[in-house]
Design an enzyme around this catalytic site. Structure first.
Site, PDB file in Angstrom:
ATOM      1  N   ASN A  58       0.813  -1.203   0.000  1.00  0.00           N
ATOM      2  CA  ASN A  58       0.000   0.000   0.000  1.00  0.00           C
ATOM      3  C   ASN A  58       0.859   1.271   0.000  1.00  0.00           C
ATOM      4  O   ASN A  58       0.724   2.163  -0.835  1.00  0.00           O
ATOM      5  CB  ASN A  58      -0.850  -0.097   1.278  1.00  0.00           C
ATOM      6  CG  ASN A  58      -1.905   0.963   1.413  1.00  0.00           C
ATOM      7  OD1 ASN A  58      -1.876   1.726   2.367  1.00  0.00           O
ATOM      8  ND2 ASN A  58      -2.832   1.016   0.490  1.00  0.00           N
TER       9      ASN A  58
ATOM     10  N   LYS B  89       5.789   6.763  18.989  1.00  0.00           N
ATOM     11  CA  LYS B  89       4.424   7.312  18.949  1.00  0.00           C
ATOM     12  C   LYS B  89       3.372   6.226  19.204  1.00  0.00           C
ATOM     13  O   LYS B  89       2.284   6.516  19.693  1.00  0.00           O
ATOM     14  CB  LYS B  89       4.164   7.986  17.613  1.00  0.00           C
ATOM     15  CG  LYS B  89       4.335   7.027  16.438  1.00  0.00           C
ATOM     16  CD  LYS B  89       3.253   7.108  15.431  1.00  0.00           C
ATOM     17  CE  LYS B  89       3.379   5.967  14.439  1.00  0.00           C
ATOM     18  NZ  LYS B  89       2.346   5.956  13.429  1.00  0.00           N
TER      19      LYS B  89
ATOM     20  N   ASN C 197      -3.623   1.447  17.325  1.00  0.00           N
ATOM     21  CA  ASN C 197      -3.185   1.280  18.709  1.00  0.00           C
ATOM     22  C   ASN C 197      -4.097   2.057  19.664  1.00  0.00           C
ATOM     23  O   ASN C 197      -4.495   1.554  20.713  1.00  0.00           O
ATOM     24  CB  ASN C 197      -1.733   1.766  18.866  1.00  0.00           C
ATOM     25  CG  ASN C 197      -0.753   0.879  18.135  1.00  0.00           C
ATOM     26  OD1 ASN C 197      -0.500  -0.244  18.561  1.00  0.00           O
ATOM     27  ND2 ASN C 197      -0.214   1.352  17.021  1.00  0.00           N
TER      28      ASN C 197
ATOM     29  N   GLN D  57       1.378  -2.830  16.721  1.00  0.00           N
ATOM     30  CA  GLN D  57       2.807  -2.527  16.869  1.00  0.00           C
ATOM     31  C   GLN D  57       3.123  -1.931  18.228  1.00  0.00           C
ATOM     32  O   GLN D  57       4.204  -2.118  18.769  1.00  0.00           O
ATOM     33  CB  GLN D  57       3.236  -1.535  15.792  1.00  0.00           C
ATOM     34  CG  GLN D  57       3.560  -2.201  14.473  1.00  0.00           C
ATOM     35  CD  GLN D  57       4.414  -1.277  13.639  1.00  0.00           C
ATOM     36  OE1 GLN D  57       3.946  -0.234  13.217  1.00  0.00           O
ATOM     37  NE2 GLN D  57       5.664  -1.664  13.419  1.00  0.00           N
TER      38      GLN D  57
END
Lengths: 415, 415
Positions: free
Chosen positions: B19, B272, B339, B367
């Site tokens: 993608n 992040k 997340n 993740q």
């Protein structure tokens, strides 16, 4: 801990009793009880007196009782019920908060004045207080925003400080009053950096002269000799260090960071409203979270640039990029604030933001639109519109000279 | 503009065609056409070959046609239809993008390699390419994240650079691929700062020795002599200056800022995700936008601290607080990222985030949870858990040692 030799305690008054003022009085009152060697237990709150009836949201509402229909004085209900039934109904206030409808009396003998007034009342209230407060009192201004005009920029804290001839810091952050009153976690930034003061300075009498309350323009900063005219806190009091100021505001649910930068803290609370409008315009196009985050980031950097350009000796980058009054307040304002929501609706419906304001806000006014115009008039006067492309784009969209779709092109840095 | 004397042009290959890789090939291909004196017109994309049938989302889907049911090679469909029907259906690619299923052939003669591979394929793909690329090629790594273990931290760009013995920069930002493919406005950050190189260095042969691909730990930084072994770009090529690198990636809908800080850009894209989990936990409690913004701000400052602590010579505060790869990517991830959403649901439903992951993600993995564990194991090994209270709080909540409600107390700075 109180410093050796200090045998007096600080008396605190909260000037203003709206939603935010009452919330501030609650947390300040909790803290003075926690530090009894530093602060007097009683916290006065100046209440602008009015007649009220008990609303349904009050903890004491009872439709069968006489209280429900009979108008009573707000300050009397406040002290009887330990609740501000009009502006913060449903929240119990500590019993050491005392409402006082007499402005001068409420501030008499107070060494710490916490100003939480609507913007437009600040000059009038300060003029009533001038010469009638302790000459070495210190103030913290919790009202957001700055006065910007073609001629210059004046901070609320400066307006208070100059009218009362005392030092005034500022408190600002990602702070929705009702959430804090409910003790939901949040943070704030307190800017506090008094200059060296003269312990022999005479007690000031009455209002300062007119030139002291003039606008501060970039070309005409606050006179540096002003600090010498401020009266130092006598040694009998615990020092108003960063540590002790923090103790007055910090709570387990309200984390405080103290900085020196009054200018940055004040600018953040004003300029974020322009950014929220830009984010709303872009979000209304359905461009998604990438685009919204990009506009927010560009906006934060224009705040930084604005501070550096017009207050090169005082505004710090980190105030905007690292503190609650900067990045966090931008985030909150762009998630669900009023300016964001109205701008988003305007794009979605193809109407002007003024039409949305009239239809949706029940007579309340958007702060972001007036700030965008004021800042633009100032930038235009300085010949610096092109240096602040996002602020300028918002102005041009409000004026009908550009469309939200144009924002990427308008803010694109040139190669 | 090409520099005087340069008569060769840069050939660009995009290594990876998922993608994000296909999206990168689209925008890079648009730019090489815009700057024909700098870049060769054809952009190769390495496609991991597979058999596919046309999905409904494809621009060429026709249920009555044979194509709809007959499996065909992805690369052949790519080149025939100018569409990646499996990973970016519905988007027309420029005709100068050419899919190539032969990895080595796709990179042959290329001076610019844009790596957009899933994390776990990077070592294997690099090992196949080692010694078979132009020795003075440069790479940009668009895969987010870093490898963190008890022993140290390794950037993806370093893994690529060391295996291929070339310089590798990094690209990261608030970038949701599909939105960029649709040319919705967004921004990114490119970190690019090649060290001085030896124009007389010998052409490297094969893979570097094993020690070169070891983990970089804080106590053992990249050997400084490495740069002397990198081969300089010959003068026949236009220089790969910040300006020319920006020209390769910047589009009217994809604004690029170039920085020097590869470490900061890489750390931002990894850390992040821990912040997004923290913001989700708090938002799930219904504490409102103040609280969410506070957690995001604290998280950004822990990123800054992490960079300074472990990469004191390279990571810069501004990369985290001012660039798309920092503050903007945190904002996007905390608005609607995976997340954030899973952590929020976990709090709301009183389930563990692992239960939510299993129920909601169709076999995909979060993740943020693995990064939180890896970072915690590293911090623990360094004895520095308490210096990063938010990262540590997320780990402890994941482990069941703490609750989301504890976050304010866990991150409260001590007076």
């Amino acid at each position: 801990m109180a410093t050796l030799g200090a045998h007096k305690k600080h008396k605190v008054t909260v000037v203003g009793s709206g939603n935010w003022g009452t919330t501030m009085s609650k947390l300040v009152a909790e803290n003075v009880k926690a530090y009894p060697t530093l602060f007097e237990e009683q916290v006065d709150v100046w209440v602008y007196e009015e007649e009220v009836t008990l609303p349904k949201e009050s903890r004491h509402y009872d439709p069968s009782s006489e209280l429900a229909s009979k108008p009573q004085k707000l300050s009397e209900l406040f002290n009887k019920l330990h609740e501000n039934v009009k502006y913060l109904p449903g929240i119990t206030l500590p019993s050491n908060v005392v409402a006082n409808p007499d402005l001068v009396d409420s501030c008499k003998d107070s060494t710490i004045l916490v100003f939480v007034l609507p913007h437009q009342f600040i000059p009038r209230v300060c003029d009533q207080l001038a010469g009638k407060i302790v000459p070495y009192a210190r103030a913290i201004c919790c009202t957001k925003g700055v006065d910007v005009s073609e001629k210059g920029i004046r901070l609320m804290s400066e307006a208070i400080g100059m009218r009362l001839n005392i030092y005034c810091g500022a408190l600002s952050g990602a702070n929705i009053a009702t959430e804090i009153a409910q003790e939901k976690y949040s943070e704030t930034t307190v800017a506090y950096d008094p200059p060296p003061m003269d312990s022999r300075a005479p007690t000031p009498k009455g209002s300062p002269n007119a030139s002291m309350v003039d606008l501060i323009s970039p070309s005409r900063p606050v006179p540096s000799e002003r600090s010498a005219r401020l009266k130092a806190l006598p040694n009998e009091y615990p020092p108003l260090s960063h540590e002790n100021v923090r103790k007055l505001f910090h709570r387990p649910y309200f984390h405080v960071r103290i900085v020196d930068d009054v200018v940055g803290v004040s600018l953040g609370g004003a300029l974020k409203n322009i950014i929220a409008i830009a984010a709303g315009f872009v979000d209304g196009l359905g461009w998604g979270d990438n685009a919204k985050a990009a506009v927010m980031r560009v906006g934060i950097l224009e705040m930084v640039k604005f501070g550096k350009e017009f207050f090169p000796d005082s505004a710090k980058t980190s105030t905007f990029t690292e503190e609650s009054c900067g990045v966090a307040d931008v985030i909150t304002s762009c998630m669900g604030g009023r300016n964001f929501r109205c701008a988003k609706m305007a794009t979605e419906r193809g109407e002007s933001i003024y039409e949305i304001e009239q239809k949706e806000l029940n007579g309340q006014k958007l702060q972001g639109t007036s700030t965008a115009y004021e800042v633009n008039s100032f930038l235009k006067h300085q010949g610096l519109e092109s240096e602040f492309p996002l602020f300028t784009a918002v102005y041009n969209i409000l004026e009908g000279n550009a469309k939200p779709e144009d924002i990427p092109e308008l803010i694109e840095p040139k190669i």
